[in-house]
Design a protein around this motif. Structure first.
Motif, PDB file in Angstrom:
ATOM      1  N   THR A  47      56.557 -34.576  39.199  1.00  0.00           N
ATOM      2  CA  THR A  47      55.224 -34.183  38.736  1.00  0.00           C
ATOM      3  C   THR A  47      54.887 -32.767  39.193  1.00  0.00           C
ATOM      4  O   THR A  47      54.196 -32.042  38.483  1.00  0.00           O
ATOM      5  N   PHE A  48      55.394 -32.364  40.362  1.00  0.00           N
ATOM      6  CA  PHE A  48      55.120 -30.994  40.788  1.00  0.00           C
ATOM      7  C   PHE A  48      55.839 -29.996  39.883  1.00  0.00           C
ATOM      8  O   PHE A  48      55.276 -28.971  39.502  1.00  0.00           O
ATOM      9  N   GLY A  49      57.076 -30.320  39.526  1.00  0.00           N
ATOM     10  CA  GLY A  49      57.806 -29.474  38.589  1.00  0.00           C
ATOM     11  C   GLY A  49      57.068 -29.365  37.264  1.00  0.00           C
ATOM     12  O   GLY A  49      56.930 -28.284  36.694  1.00  0.00           O
ATOM     13  N   LEU A  50      56.543 -30.508  36.813  1.00  0.00           N
ATOM     14  CA  LEU A  50      55.801 -30.528  35.555  1.00  0.00           C
ATOM     15  C   LEU A  50      54.562 -29.649  35.643  1.00  0.00           C
ATOM     16  O   LEU A  50      54.242 -28.911  34.701  1.00  0.00           O
ATOM     17  N   SER A  51      53.876 -29.697  36.792  1.00  0.00           N
ATOM     18  CA  SER A  51      52.662 -28.896  36.915  1.00  0.00           C
ATOM     19  C   SER A  51      53.006 -27.396  36.869  1.00  0.00           C
ATOM     20  O   SER A  51      52.316 -26.621  36.212  1.00  0.00           O
ATOM     21  N   LEU A  52      54.098 -27.012  37.549  1.00  0.00           N
ATOM     22  CA  LEU A  52      54.539 -25.615  37.489  1.00  0.00           C
ATOM     23  C   LEU A  52      54.840 -25.210  36.050  1.00  0.00           C
ATOM     24  O   LEU A  52      54.447 -24.145  35.579  1.00  0.00           O
ATOM     25  N   PHE A  53      55.554 -26.105  35.372  1.00  0.00           N
ATOM     26  CA  PHE A  53      55.966 -25.842  33.995  1.00  0.00           C
ATOM     27  C   PHE A  53      54.742 -25.641  33.097  1.00  0.00           C
ATOM     28  O   PHE A  53      54.642 -24.639  32.387  1.00  0.00           O
ATOM     29  N   ILE A  54      53.811 -26.588  33.135  1.00  0.00           N
ATOM     30  CA  ILE A  54      52.653 -26.514  32.237  1.00  0.00           C
ATOM     31  C   ILE A  54      51.798 -25.283  32.545  1.00  0.00           C
ATOM     32  O   ILE A  54      51.387 -24.548  31.647  1.00  0.00           O
ATOM     33  N   ARG A  55      51.562 -25.063  33.859  1.00  0.00           N
ATOM     34  CA  ARG A  55      50.679 -23.960  34.234  1.00  0.00           C
ATOM     35  C   ARG A  55      51.244 -22.620  33.771  1.00  0.00           C
ATOM     36  O   ARG A  55      50.543 -21.780  33.216  1.00  0.00           O
ATOM     37  N   ASN A  56      52.561 -22.442  33.980  1.00  0.00           N
ATOM     38  CA  ASN A  56      53.140 -21.152  33.628  1.00  0.00           C
ATOM     39  C   ASN A  56      53.384 -21.016  32.139  1.00  0.00           C
ATOM     40  O   ASN A  56      53.363 -19.919  31.600  1.00  0.00           O
ATOM     41  N   LEU A  57      53.571 -22.151  31.460  1.00  0.00           N
ATOM     42  CA  LEU A  57      53.673 -22.108  30.003  1.00  0.00           C
ATOM     43  C   LEU A  57      52.337 -21.651  29.420  1.00  0.00           C
ATOM     44  O   LEU A  57      52.295 -20.821  28.504  1.00  0.00           O
ATOM     45  N   ALA A  58      51.250 -22.184  29.981  1.00  0.00           N
ATOM     46  CA  ALA A  58      49.919 -21.777  29.510  1.00  0.00           C
ATOM     47  C   ALA A  58      49.718 -20.281  29.734  1.00  0.00           C
ATOM     48  O   ALA A  58      49.182 -19.580  28.877  1.00  0.00           O
ATOM     49  N   GLN A  59      50.205 -19.809  30.899  1.00  0.00           N
ATOM     50  CA  GLN A  59      50.062 -18.388  31.197  1.00  0.00           C
ATOM     51  C   GLN A  59      50.892 -17.543  30.237  1.00  0.00           C
ATOM     52  O   GLN A  59      50.464 -16.497  29.767  1.00  0.00           O
ATOM     53  N   PHE A  60      52.073 -18.049  29.907  1.00  0.00           N
ATOM     54  CA  PHE A  60      52.961 -17.354  28.976  1.00  0.00           C
ATOM     55  C   PHE A  60      52.338 -17.293  27.581  1.00  0.00           C
ATOM     56  O   PHE A  60      52.333 -16.262  26.920  1.00  0.00           O
ATOM     57  N   LEU A  61      51.810 -18.426  27.138  1.00  0.00           N
ATOM     58  CA  LEU A  61      51.293 -18.504  25.773  1.00  0.00           C
ATOM     59  C   LEU A  61      49.939 -17.815  25.623  1.00  0.00           C
ATOM     60  O   LEU A  61      49.678 -17.154  24.630  1.00  0.00           O
ATOM     61  N   TRP A  62      49.061 -18.009  26.639  1.00  0.00           N
ATOM     62  CA  TRP A  62      47.679 -17.585  26.442  1.00  0.00           C
ATOM     63  C   TRP A  62      47.207 -16.549  27.447  1.00  0.00           C
ATOM     64  O   TRP A  62      46.015 -16.307  27.547  1.00  0.00           O
ATOM     65  N   SER A  63      48.111 -15.978  28.227  1.00  0.00           N
ATOM     66  CA  SER A  63      47.789 -14.964  29.235  1.00  0.00           C
ATOM     67  C   SER A  63      46.887 -15.524  30.343  1.00  0.00           C
ATOM     68  O   SER A  63      46.186 -16.494  30.145  1.00  0.00           O
ATOM     69  N   PRO A  64      46.931 -14.879  31.520  1.00  0.00           N
ATOM     70  CA  PRO A  64      46.127 -15.425  32.628  1.00  0.00           C
ATOM     71  C   PRO A  64      44.642 -15.105  32.529  1.00  0.00           C
ATOM     72  O   PRO A  64      43.891 -15.465  33.413  1.00  0.00           O
ATOM     73  N   ASN A  65      44.211 -14.443  31.471  1.00  0.00           N
ATOM     74  CA  ASN A  65      42.801 -14.050  31.373  1.00  0.00           C
ATOM     75  C   ASN A  65      41.858 -15.242  31.378  1.00  0.00           C
ATOM     76  O   ASN A  65      42.177 -16.296  30.858  1.00  0.00           O
ATOM     77  N   TYR A  66      40.673 -15.010  31.951  1.00  0.00           N
ATOM     78  CA  TYR A  66      39.620 -16.028  31.881  1.00  0.00           C
ATOM     79  C   TYR A  66      39.004 -15.996  30.495  1.00  0.00           C
ATOM     80  O   TYR A  66      38.765 -14.940  29.948  1.00  0.00           O
ATOM     81  N   ARG A  67      38.778 -17.165  29.941  1.00  0.00           N
ATOM     82  CA  ARG A  67      38.122 -17.225  28.645  1.00  0.00           C
ATOM     83  C   ARG A  67      36.874 -18.085  28.750  1.00  0.00           C
ATOM     84  O   ARG A  67      36.813 -19.004  29.547  1.00  0.00           O
ATOM     85  N   PHE A  68      35.888 -17.752  27.933  1.00  0.00           N
ATOM     86  CA  PHE A  68      34.626 -18.485  27.987  1.00  0.00           C
ATOM     87  C   PHE A  68      34.253 -18.981  26.607  1.00  0.00           C
ATOM     88  O   PHE A  68      34.523 -18.322  25.603  1.00  0.00           O
ATOM     89  N   ILE A  69      33.625 -20.142  26.581  1.00  0.00           N
ATOM     90  CA  ILE A  69      33.022 -20.597  25.335  1.00  0.00           C
ATOM     91  C   ILE A  69      31.607 -20.049  25.357  1.00  0.00           C
ATOM     92  O   ILE A  69      30.744 -20.530  26.083  1.00  0.00           O
ATOM     93  N   GLY A  70      31.403 -18.972  24.613  1.00  0.00           N
ATOM     94  CA  GLY A  70      30.171 -18.216  24.771  1.00  0.00           C
ATOM     95  C   GLY A  70      28.951 -18.909  24.214  1.00  0.00           C
ATOM     96  O   GLY A  70      27.890 -18.946  24.840  1.00  0.00           O
ATOM     97  N   ASP A  71      29.098 -19.470  23.039  1.00  0.00           N
ATOM     98  CA  ASP A  71      27.895 -19.874  22.338  1.00  0.00           C
ATOM     99  C   ASP A  71      28.083 -21.245  21.710  1.00  0.00           C
ATOM    100  O   ASP A  71      28.504 -21.372  20.569  1.00  0.00           O
ATOM    101  N   CYS A  72      27.811 -22.277  22.480  1.00  0.00           N
ATOM    102  CA  CYS A  72      27.898 -23.616  21.911  1.00  0.00           C
ATOM    103  C   CYS A  72      26.551 -24.292  22.036  1.00  0.00           C
ATOM    104  O   CYS A  72      25.575 -23.704  22.509  1.00  0.00           O
ATOM    105  N   PHE A  73      26.490 -25.537  21.633  1.00  0.00           N
ATOM    106  CA  PHE A  73      25.213 -26.249  21.563  1.00  0.00           C
ATOM    107  C   PHE A  73      24.455 -26.228  22.890  1.00  0.00           C
ATOM    108  O   PHE A  73      23.249 -26.057  22.922  1.00  0.00           O
TER     109      PHE A  73
END
Lengths: 327, 284
Positions: free
Chosen positions: B97-123
């Motif tokens: 599970t630790f390997g999986l967490s490393l994998f998912i976290r860094n895949l997300a960073q690879f795909l979507w960059s480490p930038n913070y994103r916000f949902i600016g305008d929702c209900f």
């Protein structure tokens, strides 16, 4: 019997010693130093978790305290890192005794989470502690290279020698403990705390000894790591990732066995260092994607650890750890 | 002001509880520490974010979709990985599970960059609600209410339905459960899915007021570990109360002692409680 168990170890140690001279490549030498540091940390961690059966997820705390103590003494008072290393060992051992003593009555996962909490608290304190530069971290001042300053700028070999000596010391200590009364006591505690107590072993005291030795060794490697990297900050040193790296490589190699951390580190460290060298420059985390995926694959297909896969017949130790883990 | 701090602590606490309940389910039933739990939460937050920014779905609308999606991630994790390591000795499952967490976290960073994103305008964004003397943000209130609803659903499912009882049986004694005709494979897959659904809901709710980033889950999984241990492993009501205690501790500690120390206080509370109750508040 004793001799046949020692000799492969000596061969392994000799092979490691000649490696950086056979292949004088700087990346390779760097990898070897990191390998020795983490294999040594694995040996230290193995004492408390592999032998005594108390899972620690917080060894980054002792590693970090060792690094910070020597660095502060060097940075603020220009005291040699060697002295700093000794002070760091003392501080780390005291902290380990003080914080882990109340935790030894905890069982299994409760102990593991407690050690994790201790490391996190340490991290938070260092982040907000201005005297040690808080979250900014400390750039260790570069001075002329010398043994006294534990800084070498022209060659990695001296770092390698120091790492090698510390590594051999931790192997010797682990081997001594395993072969002597304390090792048997610790293993008895691992099998069953209650049974160990009933035959007159003071379990808390022996767990405490194991933890203190483990923390002392971790701190020594912390000092070396700081002097080698020449930069420290709380996020890097006290992170769960460092604690888990130590856990991973030992579990991967073989828990409760002196060869375990060596084998685990020999696989994981080149893997992580070379993927980092090849893919790390992109800053996109490809190295860690591969690293994570490989850990998962190894865990799925070699669930007993590398050593376990080699000796499936000897189920005694494994079954015993199982029983402990499931208790 | 005291009431204000208590209120924000409790609201946060309910969300923590839901995340911790997801973790404790797997822990109690399979005796597996899922180090990738926080990454499941991060996946949920990103799913809500992308549905918001690509097809303009409000996080409250996409919530069920996110829950189902992360349910699927959970089941898939079980089928592909956990199944193979569940009988492995000692700490091997943790390795996976630790390997999986490393994998998912860094895949997300690879795909979507480490930038913070916000949902600016929702209900719910930027709205405040008066509850008697205290003012709370609508996103936090909605998150707490949503978490309470999901928590109740999980309670109902585990305690009142036949499948839920099968899960409890498998948690108590796997082999006996098998002998009683329970398909433990299915139960385990379902438990992992349910655990994912919990963080799925929590993540979708949190996405409207927390920044979304690859590291978003790290802190919450640490807190969830502490909450689960505080409540007693595998104990769902323990996780609920543990979450509330930690939420309150964080809010009170942050206000009266200093924001920089709030997490240190949270971890310290665990260490203190465990001295009195070595198996957690509700452990046995």
């Amino acid at each position: 019997m004793k001799k046949s168990k020692i000799s492969p170890l000596i061969i392994i140690l000799l092979v490691i010693l000649v490696l950086p001279f056979i292949k004088a490549d700087i990346n390779f030498q760097h990898m070897l130093i990191i390998f020795l540091i983490f294999a040594g940390l694995g040996e230290a961690w193995n004492l408390i978790t592999g032998f005594a059966g108390q899972t620690s997820f917080g060894h980054a705390a002792f590693f970090g305290i060792g690094a910070y103590t020597s660095t502060i003494l060097f940075y603020k008072f220009s005291i040699s890192p060697w002295v700093g290393m000794l002070v760091g060992i003392a501080v780390s051992t005291l902290v380990a005794a003080f914080v882990s003593y109340p935790c030894f009555k905890l069982k299994g996962h409760y102990f593991a989470i407690a050690t994790m909490a201790i490391a996190e608290i340490t991290k938070q304190l260092f982040i907000s502690w201005d005297y040690v530069e808080g979250a900014t971290g400390i750039m260790i001042p570069i001075v002329d290279e010398s043994l006294a300053s534990m800084q070498f700028h022209t060659s990695k070999i001296p770092y390698f020698i120091i790492a090698y000596c510390l590594f051999v010391i931790s192997i010797l200590i682990a081997n001594y403990i395993e072969k002597n009364r304390m090792g048997f006591y610790l293993k008895a505690i691992r099998e069953s705390n209650e049974a160990a107590e009933s035959i007159g072993i003071n379990t808390t005291v022996y767990k405490l000894y194991a933890m203190m030795v483990s923390a002392a060794l971790s701190a020594a490697f912390g000092t070396l790591y700081a002097q080698y990297i020449l930069y420290i900050d709380p996020f890097m040193l006290f992170s769960l990732d460092i604690s888990m790296k130590i856990v991973l490589l030992t579990v991967l190699g073989g828990l409760g066995n002196i060869y375990g951390p060596i084998i685990g580190a020999a696989i994981l460290i080149p893997l992580s260092e070379y993927t980092r060298i090849f893919f790390g420059g992109t800053g996109k985390g490809i190295d860690l994607i591969i690293f994570g995926a490989l850990i998962v694959v190894v865990a799925c297909f070699e669930p007993r650890g590398i050593l376990g896969a080699f000796k499936k017949k000897r189920k005694v130790e494994r079954g015993a750890y199982d029983a402990k883990a499931n208790a | 002001m005291f009431a204000q701090v208590i209120a924000s602590g409790l609201l946060l606490g309910f969300v923590y509880s839901l995340v911790a309940i997801g973790l404790t389910l797997v822990w109690g039933v399979m005796d597996i520490i899922n180090f990738a739990h926080g990454e499941f939460l991060m996946i949920a937050m990103y799913s809500a974010f992308w549905m918001y920014s690509l097809v303009n779905l409000d996080p409250l609308v996409s919530l069920p979709i996110v829950a189902v999606l992360v349910f699927g991630v959970g089941v898939l994790t079980y089928k592909l990985i956990i199944k193979r390591v569940i009988d492995a000795p000692g700490l091997t499952a943790l390795l996976a599970t630790f390997g999986l967490s490393l994998f998912i976290r860094n895949l997300a960073q690879f795909l979507w960059s480490p930038n913070y994103r916000f949902i600016g305008d929702c209900f719910v964004s930027d709205k405040k609600v008066m509850l008697g003397p205290v003012v709370v943000g609508l996103p936090q209130l909605v998150a707490a209410i949503g978490s309470i609803i999901m928590t109740l659903l999980v309670f109902y499912f585990i305690q009142r339905t036949k499948t839920g009882r099968a899960i409890q049986a498998a948690a108590l004694d796997r082999n006996t459960a098998k002998l009683m005709g329970i398909d433990t494979e299915k139960v385990y897959a379902l438990t992992f899915g349910l655990s994912g659904a919990c963080v799925g809901v929590a993540g979708a709710l949190m996405a409207s007021f927390f920044p979304v980033s690859p590291d978003a889950g790290v802190l919450y999984s640490l807190l969830a570990f502490v909450i689960v241990a505080l409540g007693g492993f595998g104990n769902i009501s323990g996780a609920l109360y543990g979450g509330l205690i930690i939420g309150l501790a964080e809010a009170l500690g942050g206000y009266y002692i200093g924001t920089e120390f709030k997490y240190a206080i949270v971890f310290l509370i665990y260490l203190l409680v465990i001295q009195v109750r070595p198996k957690g508040l509700f452990g046995w």
